[in-house]
Design an enzyme around this catalytic site. Sequence first.
Site, PDB file in Angstrom:
ATOM      1  N   HIS A 104      36.083  78.460   3.919  1.00  0.00           N
ATOM      2  CA  HIS A 104      35.405  78.345   5.227  1.00  0.00           C
ATOM      3  C   HIS A 104      35.750  79.573   6.089  1.00  0.00           C
ATOM      4  O   HIS A 104      36.472  79.474   7.069  1.00  0.00           O
ATOM      5  CB  HIS A 104      35.844  77.048   5.902  1.00  0.00           C
TER       6      HIS A 104
ATOM      7  N   ASP B  58      43.573  69.447   9.335  1.00  0.00           N
ATOM      8  CA  ASP B  58      42.168  69.171   9.032  1.00  0.00           C
ATOM      9  C   ASP B  58      42.116  67.773   8.421  1.00  0.00           C
ATOM     10  O   ASP B  58      43.156  67.207   8.063  1.00  0.00           O
ATOM     11  CB  ASP B  58      41.651  70.231   8.036  1.00  0.00           C
TER      12      ASP B  58
ATOM     13  N   CYS C 293      40.047  72.571  12.893  1.00  0.00           N
ATOM     14  CA  CYS C 293      38.674  73.087  12.795  1.00  0.00           C
ATOM     15  C   CYS C 293      37.652  72.114  13.376  1.00  0.00           C
ATOM     16  O   CYS C 293      36.564  72.523  13.749  1.00  0.00           O
ATOM     17  CB  CYS C 293      38.333  73.421  11.347  1.00  0.00           C
TER      18      CYS C 293
ATOM     19  N   ARG D 220      33.993  80.010  17.486  1.00  0.00           N
ATOM     20  CA  ARG D 220      33.056  80.079  16.358  1.00  0.00           C
ATOM     21  C   ARG D 220      31.823  80.883  16.764  1.00  0.00           C
ATOM     22  O   ARG D 220      31.326  81.714  15.998  1.00  0.00           O
ATOM     23  CB  ARG D 220      32.626  78.662  15.938  1.00  0.00           C
TER      24      ARG D 220
ATOM     25  N   GLN E 255      35.146  79.860  10.085  1.00  0.00           N
ATOM     26  CA  GLN E 255      36.136  79.110  10.844  1.00  0.00           C
ATOM     27  C   GLN E 255      37.423  79.904  11.004  1.00  0.00           C
ATOM     28  O   GLN E 255      37.989  80.001  12.099  1.00  0.00           O
ATOM     29  CB  GLN E 255      36.416  77.772  10.132  1.00  0.00           C
TER      30      GLN E 255
ATOM     31  N   ARG F 171      25.607  76.444   4.006  1.00  0.00           N
ATOM     32  CA  ARG F 171      26.717  75.478   3.903  1.00  0.00           C
ATOM     33  C   ARG F 171      26.390  74.539   2.757  1.00  0.00           C
ATOM     34  O   ARG F 171      25.356  73.869   2.788  1.00  0.00           O
ATOM     35  CB  ARG F 171      26.878  74.690   5.202  1.00  0.00           C
TER      36      ARG F 171
END
Length: 309
Positions: free
Chosen positions: A134, A229, A269, A297, A137, A107
């Site tokens: 991402h 988000d 998310c 996830r 996700q 990440r």
Amino acid sequence: NPAMKGRDFLSLHDFSRDEIFYFIDLARELKALQNARIPHPYLAGKTLGMIFTKSSTRTRVSFEVGMYQLGGNALFLSSADIQLGRGEPIKDTARVLSRYVDGIMIRTFAHSDVTELAQYADIPVINGLTDLLHPCQVLADLMTVVEYKGKTDGLKMTFIGDGNNMAHELMFGGAKAGMNVVICTPEAYRPDPEVVRLATEDAKAHGGSITLMSDPVAAAKDVDVLYTDVWASMGQEGEAQKRAQAFQGFLIDGTIMKAAHPKAIVLHCLPAHRGEEITDEVIEGPQSAVFDEAENRLHAQKAIMASVM
Ligand code: CP
Ligand code: NVA
């Protein structure tokens, strides 16, 4: 699945529709096994290295727990503690870690750092979020849509907010899944045009569409999946105030929910900023699927790791 072994997982754009549904089906099988407490040590003796240059709750814990449930081991490598944070080149880090571990999750900020890591590593590299994308996700998100709606094809999915990493990956994933994806942002916060172009090609080939809009109520009309988000992503903390101004009217509240299909689900998310991009009432309300989404996830990433490692 031999076609998956050794592959990097950098974006859903790199996978075919069939491969994406293969991951989702496997994730659902692994979820059922875990819920029944049936052991499934497909990665016994294997180790995942997890490099983080940004914070995380879900990604860190779900990868580590997922590796444990698959019979393997995971190492948390904060960039503040490894030599990468003191300037050791990515290409050297990639080759050294390749001698010790069986896969790397990373990440970080620049997407090009992840592609460079993948280029120099001999082992699979998994993108745990960059400024651009991402994918872990969105795989979990598509799995959640399948669980709630039984399908993805032909569903309308609207993302309201910033044209960020989530918006980009939702276009890539939604396009391959045959969805009609609407990205609704203020004019100045539109998604990356190259991602829009590639996702539009994918959408056309899979019976879906990509549409950019700037009117949240119109964008939410009859929607099946409503997504949002944060307005200021990790690394943009200094712009938070300016963004809060620019995104006035872009929060998911009761007015937006009235425009949506009565059976629409709401995804986020997480982490969420209640009262900014979404109201407490909506995120805690009956149409919110955010905690199932967060749980998924774990299962989605176990499917990725079991497939590529
Ligand atoms: N959604 C997500 O990636 O959460 P974390 O930042 O907590 O990993
Ligand atoms: N867009 C957010 C997503 C966090 C999971 C960020 O990059 O901070």
